[in-house]
Write a protein that holds these residues in place. Sequence first.
Motif, PDB file in Angstrom:
ATOM      1  N   TYR A 170      -5.603 -12.836   2.353  1.00 35.60           N
ATOM      2  CA  TYR A 170      -6.137 -12.240   1.131  1.00 35.60           C
ATOM      3  C   TYR A 170      -7.648 -12.032   1.222  1.00 35.60           C
ATOM      4  N   ARG A 171      -8.361 -12.942   1.896  1.00 35.85           N
ATOM      5  CA  ARG A 171      -9.809 -12.771   2.060  1.00 35.85           C
ATOM      6  C   ARG A 171     -10.110 -11.502   2.853  1.00 35.85           C
ATOM      7  N   ALA A 172      -9.361 -11.310   3.934  1.00 40.89           N
ATOM      8  CA  ALA A 172      -9.572 -10.115   4.764  1.00 40.89           C
ATOM      9  C   ALA A 172      -9.212  -8.844   3.997  1.00 40.89           C
ATOM     10  N   LYS A 173      -8.136  -8.919   3.224  1.00 44.04           N
ATOM     11  CA  LYS A 173      -7.697  -7.761   2.436  1.00 44.04           C
ATOM     12  C   LYS A 173      -8.765  -7.344   1.423  1.00 44.04           C
ATOM     13  N   TRP A 174      -9.278  -8.288   0.645  1.00 46.09           N
ATOM     14  CA  TRP A 174     -10.255  -7.953  -0.387  1.00 46.09           C
ATOM     15  C   TRP A 174     -11.627  -7.640   0.191  1.00 46.09           C
ATOM     16  N   LEU A 175     -11.923  -8.164   1.350  1.00 44.65           N
ATOM     17  CA  LEU A 175     -13.172  -7.791   2.013  1.00 44.65           C
ATOM     18  C   LEU A 175     -13.144  -6.303   2.361  1.00 44.65           C
ATOM     19  N   GLU A 176     -11.993  -5.850   2.872  1.00 50.06           N
ATOM     20  CA  GLU A 176     -11.875  -4.426   3.216  1.00 50.06           C
ATOM     21  C   GLU A 176     -11.896  -3.549   1.966  1.00 50.06           C
ATOM     22  N   ILE A 177     -11.216  -3.997   0.896  1.00 48.12           N
ATOM     23  CA  ILE A 177     -11.202  -3.220  -0.341  1.00 48.12           C
ATOM     24  C   ILE A 177     -12.610  -3.097  -0.914  1.00 48.12           C
ATOM     25  N   ASN A 178     -13.338  -4.209  -0.961  1.00 50.10           N
ATOM     26  CA  ASN A 178     -14.684  -4.194  -1.537  1.00 50.10           C
ATOM     27  C   ASN A 178     -15.682  -3.458  -0.653  1.00 50.10           C
ATOM     28  N   THR A 179     -15.374  -3.382   0.646  1.00 48.10           N
ATOM     29  CA  THR A 179     -16.280  -2.696   1.569  1.00 48.10           C
ATOM     30  C   THR A 179     -16.007  -1.198   1.626  1.00 48.10           C
ATOM     31  N   THR A 180     -14.721  -0.847   1.735  1.00 45.18           N
ATOM     32  CA  THR A 180     -14.361   0.572   1.925  1.00 45.18           C
ATOM     33  C   THR A 180     -13.729   1.201   0.686  1.00 45.18           C
ATOM     34  N   GLY A 181     -13.279   0.371  -0.247  1.00 45.55           N
ATOM     35  CA  GLY A 181     -12.588   0.904  -1.423  1.00 45.55           C
ATOM     36  C   GLY A 181     -11.129   1.192  -1.165  1.00 45.55           C
ATOM     37  N   HIS A 182     -10.639   0.813   0.025  1.00 47.77           N
ATOM     38  CA  HIS A 182      -9.267   1.164   0.398  1.00 47.77           C
ATOM     39  C   HIS A 182      -8.647   0.044   1.225  1.00 47.77           C
ATOM     40  N   TRP A 183      -7.338  -0.125   1.072  1.00 50.64           N
ATOM     41  CA  TRP A 183      -6.583  -1.051   1.927  1.00 50.64           C
ATOM     42  C   TRP A 183      -5.131  -0.590   1.977  1.00 50.64           C
ATOM     43  N   GLN A 184      -4.509  -0.785   3.120  1.00 50.99           N
ATOM     44  CA  GLN A 184      -3.097  -0.418   3.285  1.00 50.99           C
ATOM     45  C   GLN A 184      -2.439  -1.389   4.253  1.00 50.99           C
ATOM     46  N   GLY A 185      -1.239  -1.830   3.913  1.00 52.44           N
ATOM     47  CA  GLY A 185      -0.528  -2.738   4.801  1.00 52.44           C
ATOM     48  C   GLY A 185       0.741  -3.266   4.170  1.00 52.44           C
ATOM     49  N   GLU A 186       1.456  -4.089   4.941  1.00 52.79           N
ATOM     50  CA  GLU A 186       2.717  -4.665   4.473  1.00 52.79           C
ATOM     51  C   GLU A 186       2.460  -6.035   3.846  1.00 52.79           C
ATOM     52  N   VAL A 187       3.054  -6.253   2.681  1.00 52.87           N
ATOM     53  CA  VAL A 187       2.868  -7.503   1.948  1.00 52.87           C
ATOM     54  C   VAL A 187       4.227  -8.036   1.524  1.00 52.87           C
ATOM     55  N   LEU A 188       4.366  -9.349   1.585  1.00 54.96           N
ATOM     56  CA  LEU A 188       5.572  -9.990   1.069  1.00 54.96           C
ATOM     57  C   LEU A 188       5.303 -10.443  -0.361  1.00 54.96           C
ATOM     58  N   HIS A 189       6.022  -9.843  -1.308  1.00 59.82           N
ATOM     59  CA  HIS A 189       5.853 -10.191  -2.712  1.00 59.82           C
ATOM     60  C   HIS A 189       7.154 -10.768  -3.262  1.00 59.82           C
ATOM     61  N   ARG A 190       7.065 -11.303  -4.459  1.00 55.89           N
ATOM     62  CA  ARG A 190       8.226 -11.940  -5.079  1.00 55.89           C
ATOM     63  C   ARG A 190       8.555 -11.231  -6.394  1.00 55.89           C
ATOM     64  N   ARG A 191       9.832 -10.862  -6.550  1.00 56.26           N
ATOM     65  CA  ARG A 191      10.267 -10.235  -7.793  1.00 56.26           C
ATOM     66  C   ARG A 191      10.319 -11.268  -8.921  1.00 56.26           C
ATOM     67  N   LYS A 192      10.528 -10.776 -10.132  1.00 55.71           N
ATOM     68  CA  LYS A 192      10.615 -11.665 -11.280  1.00 55.71           C
ATOM     69  C   LYS A 192      11.764 -12.662 -11.123  1.00 55.71           C
ATOM     70  N   ASN A 193      12.865 -12.229 -10.460  1.00 56.13           N
ATOM     71  CA  ASN A 193      14.025 -13.119 -10.280  1.00 56.13           C
ATOM     72  C   ASN A 193      13.850 -14.101  -9.125  1.00 56.13           C
ATOM     73  N   GLY A 194      12.675 -14.087  -8.474  1.00 59.29           N
ATOM     74  CA  GLY A 194      12.394 -15.034  -7.402  1.00 59.29           C
ATOM     75  C   GLY A 194      12.684 -14.506  -6.009  1.00 59.29           C
ATOM     76  N   GLU A 195      13.296 -13.347  -5.909  1.00 59.25           N
ATOM     77  CA  GLU A 195      13.635 -12.775  -4.594  1.00 59.25           C
ATOM     78  C   GLU A 195      12.380 -12.253  -3.900  1.00 59.25           C
ATOM     79  N   VAL A 196      12.222 -12.615  -2.630  1.00 62.21           N
ATOM     80  CA  VAL A 196      11.095 -12.135  -1.831  1.00 62.21           C
ATOM     81  C   VAL A 196      11.482 -10.803  -1.193  1.00 62.21           C
ATOM     82  N   TYR A 197      10.565  -9.874  -1.226  1.00 62.01           N
ATOM     83  CA  TYR A 197      10.821  -8.555  -0.635  1.00 62.01           C
ATOM     84  C   TYR A 197       9.558  -8.071   0.071  1.00 62.01           C
TER      85      TYR A 197
END
Length: 324
Positions: A170-197
């Motif tokens: 997350y530090r690397a991600k937000w460093l790039e966003i704050n530096t370039t205004g842009h970020w793109q990549g694959e992230v593992l997130h969790r749905r409301k029902n708890g399922e990871v996708y």
Amino acid sequence: VPVACFIFAPDGIILEINLAAASLFVIRRNELIDRLFGSFVIGKDRPVFDAFLGRVFASHGKEFCEVVLEHLGDADAPCLVHIEAVADESGRVCWAVVEDITERKRLEEELELINQIYLSSSEAMAVIDANQLVITVNPAFTQITGYATDEVIGKNLSILRSGLHSKSFYRAKWLEINTTGHWQGEVLHRRKNGEVYAEWLTINTIHNEDGAIRRRIALFSDVSKIQEAQQQAQELLRQNRLLTKEMLRSLEMERHHISRELHDELGQWLTAIQAEATAIRASAVGHVLIGAHAISDSAIKMHEVIRRIVRRLRPSLLDSLGLE
């Protein structure tokens, strides 16, 4: 912006105009007086204007309409105008205000198109303010994450975190966003029902004129099904390779088995003929029986013929398999 004002007679004749009206038509003011306003309206909209003018003088109340005017002056395209008018108490004239809404209408249509894309897109979208709080999300966001709009507005998108990424990620991600205004990549997130996708996430930043952050736009799509399909395809490929290898091994074993049986059978046959011929020849020793010699000679010739047949067969069938 100066307002274009007209005074119309009941039949639509222009009785008076101001300078802004002349500027709208890009025609000298005195050349517009006593001309029929409807003559500047495109053919399909003239009935609309005539009906509008009839309502103005019939109701004595404020009426409005939108019509397209023909090419005015050096304009390259027709001009869409909004007209509001009201008749005086005598009913002999009406005052009208005419506004060029061509650009406004174009912007409205573009905004409507953007809104339709936003609502109908299969890609989830979230608009975030400078404090990382959600302002709005589209229906695809709800469909993918399971969170309704009112459950995420005013909250940080960190509610989607799965806990499977490190702090350094997350530090690397937000460093790039704050530096370039842009970020793109694959992230593992969790749905409301708890399922990871798995999702493919893109974040872009919108700045004010002074460079301050105005909005961030997060766009993402669920790629977990694509990854599952890829894994299934790889597993099928692996199983297919194993099956092919096993089939080839079985075929090779079968070939060796058939060739060995054929080799043994031919060898037994040849041995039997050779033994028979030897016996006949031995029984003929010391005798002058022509018939015995003839039989012996025939057996020997048959033995040689079969040997030649075997020799011809062996290179193509047996020797290729390494059988002696």
